[in-house]
Enzyme design. Sequence first.
Site, PDB file in Angstrom:
ATOM      1  N   ARG A  39       4.924 -10.484  51.014  1.00  0.00           N
ATOM      2  CA  ARG A  39       3.958  -9.856  50.245  1.00  0.00           C
ATOM      3  C   ARG A  39       3.760  -8.373  50.618  1.00  0.00           C
ATOM      4  O   ARG A  39       3.364  -7.409  50.039  1.00  0.00           O
ATOM      5  CB  ARG A  39       2.423 -10.440  50.083  1.00  0.00           C
ATOM      6  CG  ARG A  39       2.729 -11.919  49.645  1.00  0.00           C
ATOM      7  CD  ARG A  39       1.366 -12.670  49.264  1.00  0.00           C
ATOM      8  NE  ARG A  39       0.412 -11.696  48.356  1.00  0.00           N
ATOM      9  CZ  ARG A  39      -0.302 -11.121  48.692  1.00  0.00           C
ATOM     10  NH1 ARG A  39      -1.052 -10.884  49.774  1.00  0.00           N
ATOM     11  NH2 ARG A  39      -0.926 -10.360  47.611  1.00  0.00           N
TER      12      ARG A  39
ATOM     13  N   GLY B 208      -6.413 -15.621  38.349  1.00  0.00           N
ATOM     14  CA  GLY B 208      -6.746 -13.997  38.676  1.00  0.00           C
ATOM     15  C   GLY B 208      -7.776 -13.935  39.629  1.00  0.00           C
ATOM     16  O   GLY B 208      -7.868 -12.566  39.980  1.00  0.00           O
TER      17      GLY B 208
ATOM     18  N   CYS C 126      16.993  -6.661  59.083  1.00  0.00           N
ATOM     19  CA  CYS C 126      17.481  -5.288  58.949  1.00  0.00           C
ATOM     20  C   CYS C 126      17.210  -4.457  57.625  1.00  0.00           C
ATOM     21  O   CYS C 126      18.110  -4.626  56.835  1.00  0.00           O
ATOM     22  CB  CYS C 126      19.086  -5.470  59.280  1.00  0.00           C
ATOM     23  SG  CYS C 126      19.445  -6.133  60.633  1.00  0.00           S
TER      24      CYS C 126
ATOM     25  N   TYR D  29       4.176  -5.739  47.860  1.00  0.00           N
ATOM     26  CA  TYR D  29       3.096  -5.013  47.339  1.00  0.00           C
ATOM     27  C   TYR D  29       2.381  -4.235  48.369  1.00  0.00           C
ATOM     28  O   TYR D  29       1.231  -3.891  48.376  1.00  0.00           O
ATOM     29  CB  TYR D  29       2.238  -6.207  46.837  1.00  0.00           C
ATOM     30  CG  TYR D  29       2.845  -7.345  46.018  1.00  0.00           C
ATOM     31  CD1 TYR D  29       3.334  -7.047  44.943  1.00  0.00           C
ATOM     32  CD2 TYR D  29       2.636  -8.539  46.773  1.00  0.00           C
ATOM     33  CE1 TYR D  29       4.087  -8.100  44.308  1.00  0.00           C
ATOM     34  CE2 TYR D  29       3.149  -9.657  45.891  1.00  0.00           C
ATOM     35  CZ  TYR D  29       3.678  -9.530  44.624  1.00  0.00           C
ATOM     36  OH  TYR D  29       4.330 -10.398  44.055  1.00  0.00           O
TER      37      TYR D  29
ATOM     38  N   GLU E 281      -6.644 -21.454  35.571  1.00  0.00           N
ATOM     39  CA  GLU E 281      -5.500 -21.482  36.256  1.00  0.00           C
ATOM     40  C   GLU E 281      -5.486 -20.656  37.818  1.00  0.00           C
ATOM     41  O   GLU E 281      -4.542 -19.773  37.995  1.00  0.00           O
ATOM     42  CB  GLU E 281      -4.282 -20.850  35.426  1.00  0.00           C
ATOM     43  CG  GLU E 281      -4.084 -21.486  33.973  1.00  0.00           C
ATOM     44  CD  GLU E 281      -3.285 -20.874  33.068  1.00  0.00           C
ATOM     45  OE1 GLU E 281      -2.843 -19.499  33.297  1.00  0.00           O
ATOM     46  OE2 GLU E 281      -2.952 -21.121  32.153  1.00  0.00           O
ATOM     47  N   PRO E 282      -6.269 -21.050  38.529  1.00  0.00           N
ATOM     48  CA  PRO E 282      -6.605 -20.142  39.594  1.00  0.00           C
ATOM     49  C   PRO E 282      -5.362 -20.725  40.582  1.00  0.00           C
ATOM     50  O   PRO E 282      -5.039 -22.119  40.862  1.00  0.00           O
ATOM     51  CB  PRO E 282      -7.791 -20.913  40.334  1.00  0.00           C
ATOM     52  CG  PRO E 282      -7.975 -22.152  39.774  1.00  0.00           C
ATOM     53  CD  PRO E 282      -7.210 -22.177  38.196  1.00  0.00           C
ATOM     54  N   GLY E 283      -4.849 -19.736  41.502  1.00  0.00           N
ATOM     55  CA  GLY E 283      -3.717 -20.118  42.286  1.00  0.00           C
ATOM     56  C   GLY E 283      -4.312 -19.509  43.714  1.00  0.00           C
ATOM     57  O   GLY E 283      -4.598 -20.356  44.526  1.00  0.00           O
ATOM     58  N   ARG E 284      -4.332 -18.163  43.657  1.00  0.00           N
ATOM     59  CA  ARG E 284      -4.768 -17.579  45.083  1.00  0.00           C
ATOM     60  C   ARG E 284      -6.140 -17.995  45.316  1.00  0.00           C
ATOM     61  O   ARG E 284      -6.242 -18.230  47.003  1.00  0.00           O
ATOM     62  CB  ARG E 284      -4.701 -16.078  44.742  1.00  0.00           C
ATOM     63  CG  ARG E 284      -4.743 -15.254  46.038  1.00  0.00           C
ATOM     64  CD  ARG E 284      -4.871 -13.602  45.406  1.00  0.00           C
ATOM     65  NE  ARG E 284      -3.995 -13.313  44.432  1.00  0.00           N
ATOM     66  CZ  ARG E 284      -2.859 -12.873  44.852  1.00  0.00           C
ATOM     67  NH1 ARG E 284      -2.476 -12.353  45.875  1.00  0.00           N
ATOM     68  NH2 ARG E 284      -2.127 -12.291  43.907  1.00  0.00           N
TER      69      ARG E 284
ATOM     70  N   TYR F 230       1.323 -17.488  47.635  1.00  0.00           N
ATOM     71  CA  TYR F 230       2.235 -16.612  47.376  1.00  0.00           C
ATOM     72  C   TYR F 230       3.095 -16.303  48.870  1.00  0.00           C
ATOM     73  O   TYR F 230       3.528 -14.983  49.001  1.00  0.00           O
ATOM     74  CB  TYR F 230       1.974 -15.389  46.872  1.00  0.00           C
ATOM     75  CG  TYR F 230       1.292 -15.631  45.356  1.00  0.00           C
ATOM     76  CD1 TYR F 230       2.198 -16.068  44.462  1.00  0.00           C
ATOM     77  CD2 TYR F 230      -0.110 -15.495  45.437  1.00  0.00           C
ATOM     78  CE1 TYR F 230       1.346 -16.363  43.174  1.00  0.00           C
ATOM     79  CE2 TYR F 230      -0.806 -15.895  44.199  1.00  0.00           C
ATOM     80  CZ  TYR F 230      -0.001 -16.338  42.813  1.00  0.00           C
ATOM     81  OH  TYR F 230      -0.669 -16.722  41.901  1.00  0.00           O
TER      82      TYR F 230
HETATM   83  N1  LLP Z   1      -1.728 -17.798  35.267  1.00  0.00           N
HETATM   84  C1  LLP Z   1      -0.762 -16.992  35.112  1.00  0.00           C
HETATM   85  C2  LLP Z   1      -0.162 -17.152  33.806  1.00  0.00           C
HETATM   86  C3  LLP Z   1      -0.192 -16.259  36.144  1.00  0.00           C
HETATM   87  O1  LLP Z   1       0.672 -15.510  35.721  1.00  0.00           O
HETATM   88  C4  LLP Z   1      -0.702 -16.340  37.202  1.00  0.00           C
HETATM   89  C5  LLP Z   1      -0.074 -15.684  38.450  1.00  0.00           C
HETATM   90  C6  LLP Z   1      -1.727 -17.305  37.745  1.00  0.00           C
HETATM   91  C7  LLP Z   1      -2.214 -17.971  36.643  1.00  0.00           C
HETATM   92  C8  LLP Z   1      -2.273 -17.443  38.842  1.00  0.00           C
HETATM   93  O2  LLP Z   1      -2.966 -16.286  39.331  1.00  0.00           O
HETATM   94  P1  LLP Z   1      -3.944 -16.305  40.556  1.00  0.00           P
HETATM   95  O3  LLP Z   1      -5.160 -17.007  40.376  1.00  0.00           O
HETATM   96  O4  LLP Z   1      -3.142 -16.641  41.726  1.00  0.00           O
HETATM   97  O5  LLP Z   1      -4.072 -14.623  40.825  1.00  0.00           O
HETATM   98  N2  LLP Z   1       3.090 -12.918  43.905  1.00  0.00           N
HETATM   99  C9  LLP Z   1       1.870 -12.158  43.761  1.00  0.00           C
HETATM  100  C10 LLP Z   1       0.961 -12.795  42.419  1.00  0.00           C
HETATM  101  C11 LLP Z   1       1.731 -12.940  41.219  1.00  0.00           C
HETATM  102  C12 LLP Z   1       0.702 -13.671  40.521  1.00  0.00           C
HETATM  103  C13 LLP Z   1       1.453 -13.889  39.144  1.00  0.00           C
HETATM  104  N3  LLP Z   1       0.877 -14.672  38.197  1.00  0.00           N
HETATM  105  C14 LLP Z   1       1.147 -12.013  44.988  1.00  0.00           C
HETATM  106  O6  LLP Z   1       1.681 -12.383  45.948  1.00  0.00           O
HETATM  107  O7  LLP Z   1       0.081 -11.369  45.070  1.00  0.00           O
END
Ligand code: LLP
Length: 420
Positions: free
Chosen positions: A313, A238, A345, A317, A274-277, A374
Site C-alpha cells: 500500500r 467504501g 531493490c 498509493y 460490502e465492507p472490507g477495510r 489489503y
Molecule cells: N465492493 C466493491 C465492488 C469493491 O470494489 C470494493 C473495493 C469493496 C466492496 C470494498 O471496499 P472497502 O470497504 O474495503 O473500501 N487495494 C486498495 C483498495 C482497493 C479497493 C477496491 N475495491 C487499498 O489498499 O487501499
Amino acid sequence: MTAFAYRSGVLHAEDVDLAALAESVGTPFYCYSSAALERHYRDFAAALPTDSLIAFSVKANGNLAVLKTLGALGAGADVVSGGELKKALAAGIPAARIVFSGVGKTRAEMQIGLDAGIHQFNVESEPELEALNAVALASGKRAPVTLRVNPDVDAKTHAKITTGTAESKFGIPWDRSRAAYALAARLGGIEIVGVDVHIGSQITTLAPFEAAFSRVADLVRRLREDGHAIGRLDLGGGLGVAYRTDNTPPPDAAAYGAVVARVTKDLDVRLIFEPGRLIAANAGVLVSRVIYVKQGDTKKFLILDAGMNDLLRPALYDAHHEIVCVAEPADTAPRTRYDVVGPICETADLFARDRDLPDPKAGDLVAFLGAGAYGAVMSSAYNARPPAPEVLVKGGQWSLVRPRMTDDALIASDRIPPWL
Ligand code: LLP
C-alpha cells in the site's frame, strides 16, 4: 478498547505477546485479532437495518480463518473471482449470502456462481449481461442480477481507488442504466432483483455516499415505474478507517447508518453492504524486525525484513501506516527521523518518509498498524521473497492461519521444460 495495546511494556494482540509470537513464527508476519474483527462487524451491523446482508469484501482479507470468523457472525461475502467465491464457500459462508461483483467475470466464473446458487451477480456491463444470460440459459437457470450503475460521483479518495466517476471502468454509465435494465428484462436467463452501486474505497466523508445513494434511490423509483421488480439495493463498501492517529477519525458506522436510513427510508428494499477495510484494516498488524540502521548521506534509514512484497500500500498509493515499536518506548524516549524501508531493490520499497521513531536498533521489532485489509492479499513473492505468514489470535490463543512458504516451495513452484 483496542485489540493491539501495550501490556507490561510489550505490544500485545489481545492476550498474546507479539514479541513472543515473533520468536515462535519468525518475522515478518501478519497478525489478526478475532475480537477486533468481531467488534468491527457488530458495530457496523448495529448501525444498519437488522435484515441487511453484510457481505464482507473478500478482496480485503481472504484468509479462510478470517472469513470463517465473520461468517459465524452472520456475514456474507462479496467476491470478485471464482477463486474468492470458492474461498468463501470453503470458509462455510452459505452461497445464499454471497454476492459476485467485478468488471470482468468470465463465463467459467459465472458457472461456478450459478452452480453454487449465489445470492446475486452484480453485473457491470451489457456484454456481461448477455454472457451471463447465455451461461444461465445453457444451465436451465435464471441468474439473480443487480446492475452496478455508475452514479458519476467523486468519492474524494485516492485516484487509484475511486470507482464512481464517469471516466472509471466500473459500472454501467448513468445515462444508460434504464436501457440496460430494459435489456436485462428481455433476457430469459436473467432475473432482475435489484440495483448495485459502489463509488470507491477509503472514503472519509459522508457527502459522496449521500450524493450517490440519493441518485440511486431515485433510479430505484424510476425502474419500478418502468415495471422492474427492485427488491434489493446493494450500496457497496467504501467507508474509510483511521490510519493516522493524529487525524480526525472518519465518520463512524452510526453516522454512515444515519445517511443510509435517511436516503432509503421509503424505498422498501433489502439492503446489502460490502465492507472490507472497515472490518479488517484495524484488526491486523504486520510485525517486522529491523535488520539494519543505516546512516545515508543525508538521511537515516531503518531497513526492515518486511518489504513492498509484503505490504504494497505505501508504494502503490503513498498510503500511511503508523509504525510502532513492539517494546514500549518510554514517553520521554528521544525520537529520531528515519526513512523506513524494506530490503527490496526498488526505490518504491519505502514504507514511510521522515518518520520520527524512538531509536529502534537492529534486531528490534516494529509493527505496522492498520494492516489487516489489503495487506497479505496484495503480497507477492517479488525478489523471491515468500510472502509473510498470517496468524489469527483469539484471547490468549493464536494459530498460524497461513504458514510461511519456504524458499524450497517457492522454487518448486517453477518448472523447467524437458527440452531445456
Ligand atoms: N465492493 C466493491 C465492488 C469493491 O470494489 C470494493 C473495493 C469493496 C466492496 C470494498 O471496499 P472497502 O470497504 O474495503 O473500501 N487495494 C486498495 C483498495 C482497493 C479497493 C477496491 N475495491 C487499498 O489498499 O487501499
